[in-house]
Design an enzyme around this catalytic site. Structure first.
Site, PDB file in Angstrom:
ATOM      1  N   HIS A   1      -3.693   1.570  11.774  1.00  0.00           N
ATOM      2  CA  HIS A   1      -3.827   2.808  11.069  1.00  0.00           C
ATOM      3  C   HIS A   1      -5.566   2.678  10.907  1.00  0.00           C
ATOM      4  CE1 HIS A   1       0.365   4.209   9.777  1.00  0.00           C
ATOM      5  NE2 HIS A   1       0.485   2.982   9.765  1.00  0.00           N
TER       6      HIS A   1
ATOM      7  N   GLU B   1      -7.073   5.104   9.787  1.00  0.00           N
ATOM      8  CA  GLU B   1      -7.116   5.721   8.775  1.00  0.00           C
ATOM      9  C   GLU B   1      -7.122   4.937   7.280  1.00  0.00           C
ATOM     10  OE1 GLU B   1      -2.510   6.401   8.883  1.00  0.00           O
ATOM     11  OE2 GLU B   1      -4.505   6.055  10.240  1.00  0.00           O
TER      12      GLU B   1
ATOM     13  N   CYS C   1       0.231   4.462  15.117  1.00  0.00           N
ATOM     14  CA  CYS C   1       1.443   3.742  14.699  1.00  0.00           C
ATOM     15  C   CYS C   1       2.750   4.323  15.269  1.00  0.00           C
ATOM     16  CB  CYS C   1       1.555   3.887  12.932  1.00  0.00           C
ATOM     17  SG  CYS C   1       2.484   2.637  12.475  1.00  0.00           S
TER      18      CYS C   1
END
Length: 202
Positions: free
Chosen positions: A184, A186, A80
């Site tokens: 992202h 994650e 990001c």
């Protein structure tokens, strides 16, 4: 040792927890001595480009990150805002980034009121699995985005993936040992787990 860089901005524990799910040990640190020992680095980030570069320099992390990326050439992944920091320059604050990849960070500006800024939520990427980062990730995988600025590479060869949101932007970039994802991983469930697994194996 895989080190998640703590420079005061980023979803550090979210990244660490996702790495733990795939069986990858990691350390969160902003200490130069720990970064010296890193054989892989993740540079996360949420917030302002200008504040991020200021924090990195104020914490004396600029030189060590440059050395690990450009001299030691260990695998490095920017996520990001962390990806945007890899570029030459950002319109957010009008400041220079690391310049490791020949690209610029630009502001989304739309006349179409149906397109909200920030670009937030799930979106598809266009890529192929010829690069190790996207191994086993089929064309048009979905990932989670939250950003008001986007990256445009100067050289097409540095673009690993593109995404459509009012325009086509580079949603993953790459040069040598350096990788970036605007999305992202994650927060991207199975696709993100696969991508982080791929990075861990580079």
């Amino acid at each position: 040792m895989l080190v998640i860089v703590d420079y005061g901005m980023g979803n550090l524990n979210s990244v660490k927890n996702m790495l733990k799910k795939i069986g990858q040990n990691s350390v969160i640190s902003g200490e130069i001595g720990i970064l010296e020992k890193a054989d892989k680095i993740i540079l996360p980030g949420v917030g302002s480009f200008e504040a991020a570069m200021t924090n990195i320099k104020n914490r004396n992390l600029y030189d060590i990150l440059n050395r690990k990326a450009l001299v030691d050439k260990i695998p490095l992944l920017g996520i990001c805002l962390g990806m945007q920091l890899l570029t030459n320059h950002s319109e957010e604050g009008n400041v220079e980034g690391f310049g490791w990849i020949d690209a610029n960070t630009l502001k989304f500006e739309f006349n179409n009121n149906n397109l909200k800024i920030p670009h937030m939520g799930w979106n598809r990427i266009r890529t192929d699995d010829s690069n190790l980062l996207f191994k086993n990730l089929q064309e048009k995988s979905k990932f989670y985005f939250v950003h008001s600025y986007y990256v445009r590479c100067s050289q097409k060869s540095n673009s690993l993936a593109t995404t459509e949101y009012g325009l086509t932007f580079d949603s993953s970039i790459h040069k040598d040992n350096i990788y970036g994802t605007q999305f992202h991983p994650e927060k991207s469930h199975k696709y993100g787990m696969e991508l982080l697994k791929n990075f861990s194996n580079i």
